[in-house]
Write a protein that holds these residues in place. Structure first.
Motif, PDB file in Angstrom:
ATOM      1  N   GLY A   1       0.894  -1.386  -0.456  1.00  0.00           N
ATOM      2  CA  GLY A   1       0.424  -0.678  -0.050  1.00  0.00           C
ATOM      3  C   GLY A   1       0.704   1.218  -0.374  1.00  0.00           C
ATOM      4  N   ARG A   2       2.347   0.575   0.249  1.00  0.00           N
ATOM      5  CA  ARG A   2       3.116   2.453   0.281  1.00  0.00           C
ATOM      6  C   ARG A   2       4.588   2.006  -1.097  1.00  0.00           C
ATOM      7  NH1 ARG A   2       5.708   2.913   4.509  1.00  0.00           N
ATOM      8  NH2 ARG A   2       6.693   0.667   5.019  1.00  0.00           N
ATOM      9  N   PHE A   3       4.437   0.904  -0.940  1.00  0.00           N
ATOM     10  CA  PHE A   3       5.647   0.735  -1.912  1.00  0.00           C
ATOM     11  C   PHE A   3       4.839   0.150  -3.244  1.00  0.00           C
ATOM     12  CE2 PHE A   3       9.199   0.219   1.183  1.00  0.00           C
ATOM     13  CZ  PHE A   3       9.314   1.153   1.249  1.00  0.00           C
ATOM     14  N   THR A   4       5.838   0.451  -4.268  1.00  0.00           N
ATOM     15  CA  THR A   4       5.345  -0.215  -5.684  1.00  0.00           C
ATOM     16  C   THR A   4       6.591  -0.252  -6.345  1.00  0.00           C
ATOM     17  OG1 THR A   4       3.234   1.446  -5.850  1.00  0.00           O
ATOM     18  CG2 THR A   4       3.857   0.635  -7.424  1.00  0.00           C
ATOM     19  N   ILE A   5       6.334  -1.239  -7.630  1.00  0.00           N
ATOM     20  CA  ILE A   5       7.740  -1.828  -7.090  1.00  0.00           C
ATOM     21  C   ILE A   5       7.492  -2.325  -9.053  1.00  0.00           C
ATOM     22  CG2 ILE A   5       6.989  -4.241  -7.601  1.00  0.00           C
ATOM     23  CD1 ILE A   5       9.978  -5.459  -7.292  1.00  0.00           C
ATOM     24  N   SER A   6       7.862  -1.488 -10.651  1.00  0.00           N
ATOM     25  CA  SER A   6       7.724  -1.729 -11.663  1.00  0.00           C
ATOM     26  C   SER A   6       8.831  -2.288 -12.571  1.00  0.00           C
ATOM     27  CB  SER A   6       7.116  -0.182 -11.646  1.00  0.00           C
ATOM     28  OG  SER A   6       7.998   0.393 -11.693  1.00  0.00           O
ATOM     29  N   ARG A   7       9.128  -1.860 -13.540  1.00  0.00           N
ATOM     30  CA  ARG A   7      10.191  -2.305 -14.435  1.00  0.00           C
ATOM     31  C   ARG A   7       9.329  -1.657 -16.076  1.00  0.00           C
ATOM     32  NH1 ARG A   7      10.992  -8.694 -14.582  1.00  0.00           N
ATOM     33  NH2 ARG A   7      12.811  -8.229 -16.405  1.00  0.00           N
ATOM     34  N   ASP A   8      10.786  -1.552 -16.040  1.00  0.00           N
ATOM     35  CA  ASP A   8      10.856  -0.851 -17.768  1.00  0.00           C
ATOM     36  C   ASP A   8      12.264  -1.717 -18.583  1.00  0.00           C
ATOM     37  OD1 ASP A   8      11.311   0.069 -20.411  1.00  0.00           O
ATOM     38  OD2 ASP A   8      10.892   2.077 -19.883  1.00  0.00           O
TER      39      ASP A   8
END
Length: 127
Positions: free
Chosen positions: A66-73
């Motif tokens: 709910g506070r951190f978001t992981i993503s990738r490119d």
């Protein structure tokens, strides 16, 4: 062989935000599953978040959900960790890690699943 280099750490006040980046070398980046771990002073390294090779599946520790978001490119060979509403207890060295194994099951939470690690970036949250 995969080399991982983290950046974006720093000092922030409680309630603030930071975005960590992890740049990877290697032409097979898009085939790897990636994770962020963290290690606070005097504590064991712990899982924070993970993302599948396609970005279609993400997993979070309860402490950051709910506070951190992981993503990738995959075009940039980079994985990110957007950290919002930071708390003093988020203070730690944050490490990027990769694995060619599936993220299914509880083993994704354990360091031994991941073959390659970055050198870490320090995040300090002041109260």
């Amino acid at each position: 062989q995969v080399q991982l280099v983290e950046s974006g750490g720093g000092l922030v006040q409680a309630g603030g935000s930071l975005r960590l980046s992890c740049a990877a070398s290697g032409r097979t980046f898009s085939s790897y599953n990636l994770a962020w771990f963290r290690q606070a002073p005097g504590k064991e390294r712990e899982f924070a978040a993970a993302i599948s090779w396609s970005g279609g599946s993400t997993y979070y520790a309860n402490s950051v959900k709910g506070r951190f978001t992981i993503s990738r490119d995959n075009a940039k060979n980079t994985v990110y960790l957007q950290m919002n509403s930071l708390k003093p207890e988020d203070t730690a060295v944050y490490y990027c890690a990769s694995t060619s194994e599936s993220l299914f099951g509880d083993s994704r939470y354990f360091q031994r699943k991941y073959n390659y690690w970055g050198q870490g970036t320090q995040v300090t949250v002041s109260s």
